[in-house]
Design a protein around this motif. Structure first.
Motif, short mmCIF file in Angstrom:
data_model
loop_
_atom_site.label_atom_id
_atom_site.label_comp_id
_atom_site.label_asym_id
_atom_site.label_seq_id
_atom_site.Cartn_x
_atom_site.Cartn_y
_atom_site.Cartn_z
N UNK A 119 1.26 12.39 1.73
CA UNK A 119 -0.17 12.34 2.11
C UNK A 119 -0.74 10.95 1.83
N UNK A 120 -0.30 10.32 0.74
CA UNK A 120 -0.80 9.01 0.36
C UNK A 120 0.15 7.88 0.75
N UNK A 121 1.02 8.15 1.72
CA UNK A 121 1.93 7.16 2.31
C UNK A 121 2.97 6.61 1.35
N UNK A 122 3.44 7.45 0.43
CA UNK A 122 4.55 7.07 -0.44
C UNK A 122 5.83 7.66 0.13
N UNK A 123 6.93 7.00 -0.14
CA UNK A 123 8.24 7.49 0.27
C UNK A 123 8.81 8.31 -0.89
N UNK A 124 8.89 9.63 -0.77
CA UNK A 124 9.39 10.46 -1.87
C UNK A 124 10.85 10.16 -2.25
N UNK A 125 11.58 9.49 -1.38
CA UNK A 125 12.96 9.14 -1.70
C UNK A 125 13.05 7.81 -2.46
N UNK A 126 11.94 7.08 -2.54
CA UNK A 126 11.89 5.81 -3.27
C UNK A 126 10.59 5.77 -4.08
N UNK A 127 10.62 6.41 -5.24
CA UNK A 127 9.41 6.56 -6.05
C UNK A 127 8.92 5.26 -6.67
N UNK A 128 9.73 4.23 -6.59
CA UNK A 128 9.30 2.93 -7.14
C UNK A 128 8.59 2.08 -6.07
N UNK A 129 8.53 2.59 -4.87
CA UNK A 129 7.89 1.82 -3.80
C UNK A 129 6.37 1.92 -3.89
N UNK A 130 5.71 0.98 -3.24
CA UNK A 130 4.26 0.98 -3.14
C UNK A 130 3.86 1.65 -1.84
N UNK A 131 2.63 2.12 -1.76
CA UNK A 131 2.18 2.70 -0.50
C UNK A 131 1.50 1.63 0.35
N UNK A 132 0.82 2.04 1.41
CA UNK A 132 0.16 1.10 2.31
C UNK A 132 -0.98 0.32 1.66
N UNK A 133 -1.48 0.81 0.52
CA UNK A 133 -2.54 0.12 -0.21
C UNK A 133 -1.96 -0.77 -1.31
N UNK A 134 -0.64 -0.89 -1.32
CA UNK A 134 0.07 -1.71 -2.32
C UNK A 134 -0.17 -1.26 -3.75
N UNK A 135 -0.19 0.04 -3.98
CA UNK A 135 -0.31 0.59 -5.33
C UNK A 135 0.82 1.59 -5.58
N UNK A 136 1.06 1.87 -6.86
CA UNK A 136 2.09 2.83 -7.23
C UNK A 136 1.55 4.25 -7.16
N UNK A 137 2.46 5.20 -7.21
CA UNK A 137 2.06 6.61 -7.23
C UNK A 137 1.28 6.92 -8.51
N UNK A 138 1.63 6.26 -9.64
CA UNK A 138 0.86 6.43 -10.88
C UNK A 138 -0.61 6.07 -10.65
#
Length: 193
Positions: free
Chosen positions: A49-68
């Motif tokens: 929903x927040x544009x994160x890749x669930x297979x790469x939890x260390x990646x950033x989303x489209x807003x350049x932030x972490x899932x944390x």
């Protein structure tokens, strides 16, 4: 960045007395309950929903932030618990382009439950400087948005000088509380030496 009465504990005085004592102030144990359990499918749906890749939890989303960071902004302790369970504790204090951490997001949005969780379970650094404003601290940020109980507990966990340190705009934690917090009077009374 983004969008008690008589007999009360004198937080500033007590902390100032400890100023010269060696102490570990970077991590704290603010009382917090454990995050509710979340299934992998629920967590992965939220991540997508927040544009994160669930297979790469260390990646950033489209807003350049972490899932944390995103979880703290939206007050999701369940996502925080899920991320911690996936071995991502080393990312708790990662910063965004403005220098903000996930804990700082929880504080800026007044998400006290998540802020408590990040400090107790996530091991968030409460002594680090905040964003790109010189001398702005976690404590000063908490004085702007959090309850008196949270501010009082946090005061015992941060370096003593943070209780009175003015930021780069010459705003002390007491002034921050007076300027922004709905609980300005009890917090100000707590901070008077």
């Amino acid at each position: 960045p983004r969008p008690n009465r008589s007999g009360r504990t004198n937080v500033v005085g007590a902390a100032c007395a400890e100023m010269n004592a060696p102490a570990e102030h970077n991590k704290c144990t603010l009382a917090a309950s454990a995050a509710p359990m979340l299934t992998d499918a629920e967590a992965e749906e939220w991540l997508r929903k927040w544009s994160f890749d669930p297979t790469d939890l260390r990646s950033l989303n489209g807003e350049d932030v972490t899932a944390w960071y995103q979880a703290c902004q939206y007050d999701r302790t369940d996502i925080c618990g899920w991320l911690l369970g996936r071995g991502l504790a080393d990312m708790v204090d990662d910063r965004d382009e403005y220098g903000d951490t996930a804990l700082m997001m929880a504080l800026q949005f007044g998400n006290e439950t998540t802020a408590r969780w990040m400090i107790k379970h996530g091991g968030a650094d409460v002594a680090s400087p905040v964003s790109n404003i010189p001398n702005l601290t976690i404590f000063s940020l908490a004085c702007r948005t959090m309850s008196p109980a949270f501010v009082e507990e946090l005061a015992g966990l941060v370096p003593a000088d943070h209780l009175v340190l003015e930021d780069g705009r010459y705003i002390s934690p007491m002034c921050a509380a007076l300027e922004c917090n709905q609980f300005r009077i009890p917090i100000t009374k707590m901070l008077i030496p």
